[in-house]
Design a protein around this motif. Sequence first.
Motif, PDB file in Angstrom:
ATOM      1  N   THR A  18       0.856  -1.185   0.000  1.00  0.00           N
ATOM      2  CA  THR A  18       0.000   0.000   0.000  1.00  0.00           C
ATOM      3  C   THR A  18       0.889   1.230   0.000  1.00  0.00           C
ATOM      4  O   THR A  18       1.709   1.425   0.907  1.00  0.00           O
ATOM      5  CB  THR A  18      -0.929   0.022   1.222  1.00  0.00           C
ATOM      6  OG1 THR A  18      -1.752  -1.144   1.203  1.00  0.00           O
ATOM      7  CG2 THR A  18      -1.822   1.265   1.201  1.00  0.00           C
ATOM      8  N   LEU A  55      -1.626  -1.187  -4.012  1.00  0.00           N
ATOM      9  CA  LEU A  55      -2.713  -0.229  -3.850  1.00  0.00           C
ATOM     10  C   LEU A  55      -2.099   1.160  -3.743  1.00  0.00           C
ATOM     11  O   LEU A  55      -1.301   1.426  -2.843  1.00  0.00           O
ATOM     12  CB  LEU A  55      -3.534  -0.533  -2.589  1.00  0.00           C
ATOM     13  CG  LEU A  55      -4.592   0.495  -2.193  1.00  0.00           C
ATOM     14  CD1 LEU A  55      -5.639   0.667  -3.280  1.00  0.00           C
ATOM     15  CD2 LEU A  55      -5.260   0.096  -0.868  1.00  0.00           C
ATOM     16  N   THR A  57      -2.960   4.998  -3.089  1.00  0.00           N
ATOM     17  CA  THR A  57      -4.013   5.849  -2.567  1.00  0.00           C
ATOM     18  C   THR A  57      -3.404   7.102  -1.963  1.00  0.00           C
ATOM     19  O   THR A  57      -2.229   7.400  -2.186  1.00  0.00           O
ATOM     20  CB  THR A  57      -4.885   5.066  -1.570  1.00  0.00           C
ATOM     21  OG1 THR A  57      -6.053   5.816  -1.239  1.00  0.00           O
ATOM     22  CG2 THR A  57      -4.115   4.697  -0.310  1.00  0.00           C
ATOM     23  N   ALA A 203      -9.118  -1.463  -0.767  1.00  0.00           N
ATOM     24  CA  ALA A 203      -8.243  -2.487  -0.185  1.00  0.00           C
ATOM     25  C   ALA A 203      -8.749  -3.884  -0.513  1.00  0.00           C
ATOM     26  O   ALA A 203      -7.957  -4.805  -0.755  1.00  0.00           O
ATOM     27  CB  ALA A 203      -8.146  -2.290   1.327  1.00  0.00           C
ATOM     28  N   ARG A 207      -6.669  -6.598  -2.399  1.00  0.00           N
ATOM     29  CA  ARG A 207      -6.424  -7.874  -1.723  1.00  0.00           C
ATOM     30  C   ARG A 207      -6.849  -9.047  -2.598  1.00  0.00           C
ATOM     31  O   ARG A 207      -6.155 -10.068  -2.689  1.00  0.00           O
ATOM     32  CB  ARG A 207      -7.183  -7.886  -0.391  1.00  0.00           C
ATOM     33  CG  ARG A 207      -7.316  -9.223   0.316  1.00  0.00           C
ATOM     34  CD  ARG A 207      -6.029  -9.962   0.492  1.00  0.00           C
ATOM     35  NE  ARG A 207      -5.001  -9.148   1.115  1.00  0.00           N
ATOM     36  CZ  ARG A 207      -3.695  -9.401   1.040  1.00  0.00           C
ATOM     37  NH1 ARG A 207      -3.264 -10.423   0.317  1.00  0.00           N
ATOM     38  NH2 ARG A 207      -2.829  -8.635   1.645  1.00  0.00           N
TER      39      ARG A 207
END
Length: 270
Positions: A18, A55, A57, A203, A207
């Motif tokens: 992330t 991810l 963000t 998420a 995932r």
Amino acid sequence: MADHDDAVLYDIGDGLATITINRPDAMNAMNTAAKVALRDALRSAAADTGVRAVLLTAAGGRAFCVGQDLKEHLTKLAEARASDGGNALSTVREHYNPIVRALTEMPKPVVAGINGAAAGAGFGFALACDYRVAADTASFNTSFAGVALTADSGVSWTLPRLIGHSRAADLLLFPRSISAQDAHDLGIVNKLVPAADLAAEAAAVARALADGPTVAYAALKESLAFGAGHTLSEALEKEDELQTKAGASEDHAIAVRAFLDKERPKYLGR
């Protein structure tokens, strides 16, 4: 892990990296520290064999990324004018291009969790990801012509391939904010969710990809990129090459056995 005064946060958990742009007070605008940190974090994720999906963000609720930090940019412009042959836009080559290449070329899926405004280079980063989940309060703006610049961060390549040349030209020539709903209707956003659910939903998508057949995902990314610039005959040859590799993977054998046994496959990423 955090770099460059926490301008970008990097976290790995069970195969999912992330990466969070962390300048919420500046609407996650990209100063030099943030650009270097984002570039390096993406390169680390791409090179780490333990990372199966990414991810991307941003912190805060107002903005995903509004592109270049114009306060810093104004200083760079003044420095360039004061020096013979200075180039305030060398950041495109040094930072933005490597960021977009890392997103598009890494052999693993990248999900954008778009929590707010995505403008200029920030819009480009989102477009360079493989899947976009956006809050219903997010907005999108090409922005470049609004400050007398042309497109960068891959927007001239990604945007027309998503929405067509005519619509892309409209958004580039007449920059304005479009809503998350409009972006979804145009095909820019894959999944639209309530703002309160954005973090969990993005998420969850990332995932699911991290737990999936990542050898196949890498091949799919390569196939889509190749097909965008080649003939059908060449694309068919590439599909044959990539399918041969995917068919020889352990994940493929696992998937076939699980299908026949009516079980959920547990992929190994090889």
